[in-house]
Design an enzyme around this catalytic site. Structure first.
Site, PDB file in Angstrom:
ATOM      1  N   ASN A  49      14.259  24.691  67.672  1.00 30.34           N
ATOM      2  CA  ASN A  49      14.616  25.482  66.488  1.00 30.34           C
ATOM      3  C   ASN A  49      13.952  24.977  65.211  1.00 30.34           C
ATOM      4  OD1 ASN A  49      16.591  27.109  64.649  1.00 30.34           O
ATOM      5  ND2 ASN A  49      16.928  24.954  64.085  1.00 30.34           N
TER       6      ASN A  49
ATOM      7  N   TYR B  60       1.443  29.551  58.707  1.00 32.44           N
ATOM      8  CA  TYR B  60       2.805  29.705  59.234  1.00 32.44           C
ATOM      9  C   TYR B  60       2.803  30.768  60.341  1.00 32.44           C
ATOM     10  CZ  TYR B  60       7.823  30.686  59.558  1.00 32.44           C
ATOM     11  OH  TYR B  60       9.113  30.872  60.030  1.00 32.44           O
TER      12      TYR B  60
ATOM     13  N   ASP C   1      11.412  12.984  64.521  1.00 28.63           N
ATOM     14  CA  ASP C   1      10.536  13.646  63.554  1.00 28.63           C
ATOM     15  C   ASP C   1       9.461  14.376  64.344  1.00 28.63           C
ATOM     16  OD1 ASP C   1       8.828  14.512  61.626  1.00 28.63           O
ATOM     17  OD2 ASP C   1       8.610  12.568  60.620  1.00 28.63           O
TER      18      ASP C   1
ATOM     19  N   LYS D  24       3.949  30.397  64.318  1.00 25.23           N
ATOM     20  CA  LYS D  24       5.021  31.174  64.952  1.00 25.23           C
ATOM     21  C   LYS D  24       4.470  31.997  66.119  1.00 25.23           C
ATOM     22  CE  LYS D  24       7.909  29.207  63.433  1.00 25.23           C
ATOM     23  NZ  LYS D  24       9.162  28.699  64.019  1.00 25.23           N
TER      24      LYS D  24
HETATM   25  N1  LIG Z   1      15.504  31.732  58.036  1.00 23.94           N
HETATM   26  C1  LIG Z   1      14.719  32.724  58.407  1.00 23.94           C
HETATM   27  O1  LIG Z   1      14.761  33.845  57.859  1.00 23.94           O
HETATM   28  C2  LIG Z   1      13.750  32.528  59.532  1.00 23.94           C
HETATM   29  C3  LIG Z   1      12.952  33.633  59.906  1.00 23.94           C
HETATM   30  C4  LIG Z   1      12.099  33.506  60.990  1.00 23.94           C
HETATM   31  C5  LIG Z   1      12.044  32.319  61.687  1.00 23.94           C
HETATM   32  N2  LIG Z   1      12.812  31.245  61.298  1.00 23.94           N
HETATM   33  C6  LIG Z   1      12.709  30.006  62.063  1.00 23.94           C
HETATM   34  O2  LIG Z   1      13.990  29.465  62.277  1.00 23.94           O
HETATM   35  C7  LIG Z   1      13.885  28.061  62.490  1.00 23.94           C
HETATM   36  C8  LIG Z   1      14.982  27.350  61.720  1.00 23.94           C
HETATM   37  O3  LIG Z   1      14.738  27.501  60.345  1.00 23.94           O
HETATM   38  P1  LIG Z   1      15.890  27.723  59.252  1.00 23.94           P
HETATM   39  O4  LIG Z   1      15.709  29.075  58.715  1.00 23.94           O
HETATM   40  O5  LIG Z   1      17.193  27.305  59.779  1.00 23.94           O
HETATM   41  O6  LIG Z   1      15.385  26.723  58.097  1.00 23.94           O
HETATM   42  P2  LIG Z   1      16.016  25.380  57.508  1.00 23.94           P
HETATM   43  O7  LIG Z   1      17.376  25.644  56.979  1.00 23.94           O
HETATM   44  O8  LIG Z   1      14.978  24.858  56.557  1.00 23.94           O
HETATM   45  O9  LIG Z   1      16.126  24.448  58.781  1.00 23.94           O
HETATM   46  C9  LIG Z   1      14.977  23.879  59.367  1.00 23.94           C
HETATM   47  C10 LIG Z   1      15.394  22.645  60.121  1.00 23.94           C
HETATM   48  O10 LIG Z   1      14.225  22.044  60.679  1.00 23.94           O
HETATM   49  C11 LIG Z   1      14.249  20.668  60.360  1.00 23.94           C
HETATM   50  N3  LIG Z   1      12.919  20.074  60.328  1.00 23.94           N
HETATM   51  C12 LIG Z   1      11.906  20.357  59.488  1.00 23.94           C
HETATM   52  N4  LIG Z   1      10.867  19.542  59.724  1.00 23.94           N
HETATM   53  C13 LIG Z   1      11.246  18.721  60.728  1.00 23.94           C
HETATM   54  C14 LIG Z   1      10.612  17.658  61.410  1.00 23.94           C
HETATM   55  N5  LIG Z   1       9.389  17.227  61.084  1.00 23.94           N
HETATM   56  N6  LIG Z   1      11.286  17.028  62.398  1.00 23.94           N
HETATM   57  C15 LIG Z   1      12.532  17.412  62.723  1.00 23.94           C
HETATM   58  N7  LIG Z   1      13.190  18.415  62.119  1.00 23.94           N
HETATM   59  C16 LIG Z   1      12.543  19.048  61.124  1.00 23.94           C
HETATM   60  C17 LIG Z   1      14.919  20.611  58.998  1.00 23.94           C
HETATM   61  O11 LIG Z   1      15.346  19.299  58.711  1.00 23.94           O
HETATM   62  P3  LIG Z   1      15.449  18.774  57.185  1.00 23.94           P
HETATM   63  O12 LIG Z   1      16.722  19.332  56.640  1.00 23.94           O
HETATM   64  O13 LIG Z   1      15.487  17.300  57.365  1.00 23.94           O
HETATM   65  O14 LIG Z   1      14.247  19.276  56.459  1.00 23.94           O
HETATM   66  C18 LIG Z   1      16.053  21.590  59.217  1.00 23.94           C
HETATM   67  O15 LIG Z   1      17.106  20.981  59.905  1.00 23.94           O
HETATM   68  C19 LIG Z   1      12.452  27.684  62.096  1.00 23.94           C
HETATM   69  O16 LIG Z   1      11.696  27.476  63.266  1.00 23.94           O
HETATM   70  C20 LIG Z   1      11.955  28.902  61.345  1.00 23.94           C
HETATM   71  O17 LIG Z   1      10.553  29.070  61.471  1.00 23.94           O
HETATM   72  C21 LIG Z   1      13.666  31.335  60.238  1.00 23.94           C
END
Ligand SMILES: NC(=O)c1ccc[n+]([C@@H]2O[C@H](COP(=O)([O-])OP(=O)(O)OC[C@H]3O[C@@H](n4cnc5c(N)ncnc54)[C@H](OP(=O)(O)O)[C@@H]3O)[C@@H](O)[C@H]2O)c1
Length: 308
Positions: A96, A177, A73, A181
């Protein structure tokens, strides 16, 4: 010049830890493609059942996949310290996992939840795993730390340099946020510089996915990904964004392409929202050496670990 999935060389012999691997997110896709090419992947996340689901989904597609699960976590520094004890060797750490714009809360260590999860947890994790990455690099492996940032890093004019355990005015979820980032990039550039100065053969790179249809929006806005409202929200997000598989490409490029440290990868399309990945630029604030150094020193104090 853009990059594509076929450019990934054989990853056999590399051990890669990816945080935040829940099905449907970028970490899942990143892990899948690395496992497909022979890497041993450590699936790291806070929820064991979800890690098992991801593991099963990857094995379904890649029966030969070499996978391990690691419960961690990132919003709990004690959990981060516990988790690293079971990691014995490592070539690449992919920071990630992240959260975006949730309702206000503070982590068990007293940090605002986004800065705690997106920056301080990964900062400690990286520091604790650095000795293993260094050993890999010194043995001639291609050792890296890749951190996932966002175009949202551009949406703030200030770095998060105040006392992280003190509330600084009214909580505004999007600016927080954006700062978290920005912190990902300040961290990456400072880490890479410090590694070079200390002659440690590990590179730090960053990536951003553009806009990808993952669970990030539903997790942040609703705190869940199930139910009718979440399903409508996720369908809407998917309709206007690129797929999680495409969103993972810049990260895969940063993990596997022959690139110097401090390289930032992102989509090549309009506004870097989608498209094949390439090397992209970061804001001038992300390159502010004074902000990088101050955030580093503040982070060392906050997590109780100085490195490299
Ligand atoms: N999607 C986009 O358009 C976008 C754009 C810019 C940047 N990003 C970045 O991409 C990265 C991945 O995000 P995503 O889009 O794939 O979102 P996502 O589907 O919500 O995945 C986020 C992951 O992080 C995990 N997580 C959250 N809090 C955590 C904690 N306290 N400890 C360990 N794991 C944790 C989540 O686990 P749970 O399932 O257990 O919550 C999930 O596996 C992030 O850093 C985000 O800022 C995404």
């Amino acid at each position: 010049m853009t990059w594509q999935l076929d450019d990934i060389p054989d990853q056999t012999g590399r051990t890669i830890l990816v945080t935040g691997c829940t099905i449907g997110g970028l970490g899942h896709q990143t892990s899948l493609e690395l496992a497909r090419r022979g890497a041993q992947v450590i699936l790291a996340g806070r929820n064991e059942p979800r890690l098992r689901q991801t593991e099963a989904a990857i094995v379904d597609e890649v029966p030969t996949a070499e996978l391990r699960r690691l419960v961690i976590d990132l919003a709990d520094l004690a959990s981060v310290r516990r988790a690293v004890e079971s990691v014995e060797s490592l070539d690449v750490l992919v920071n990630n996992a992240g959260i975006m714009a949730p309702a206000y809360s503070r982590t068990v260590d007293g940090f605002e939840s986004q800065l705690g999860t997106n920056h301080f947890g990964p900062f400690l994790l990286t520091g604790l795993l650095l000795p293993l990455l260094r050993t890999a690099g010194e043995a001639g492996h291609d050792a890296r730390v890749v951190t996932v940032s966002s175009q949202m890093h551009r949406a703030t004019r200030s770095a998060p340099l105040g006392d992280p355990r003190v509330e600084h005015g009214h909580y505004l979820r999007w600016p927080e946020y954006a700062q978290s980032k920005l912190a990902n990039l300040l961290f990456t550039f400072e880490l890479d510089r410090r590694l070079r100065e200390a002659d440690i053969p590990v590179r730090a790179l960053a990536a951003h996915p553009g806009f990808a249809g993952t669970h990030l929006v539903a997790n942040g806005q609703l705190g869940r990904t199930t139910g009718t409202v979440a399903s409508i929200l996720e369908t809407t997000v998917k309709a206007v964004s690129q797929s999680p598989a495409d969103g993972a490409l810049p990260t895969l490029m940063a993990v596997t392409a022959d690139l110097p440290g401090a390289t930032y990868c992102g989509p090549s399309g309009l506004g870097e929202a989608r498209g094949a990945p390439r090397i992209v630029g970061a804001s001038s604030l992300a390159h502010d050496a004074d902000a990088q150094r101050r955030l580093w020193e503040l982070s060392e104090e906050a997590v109780g670990l100085s490195y490299p």
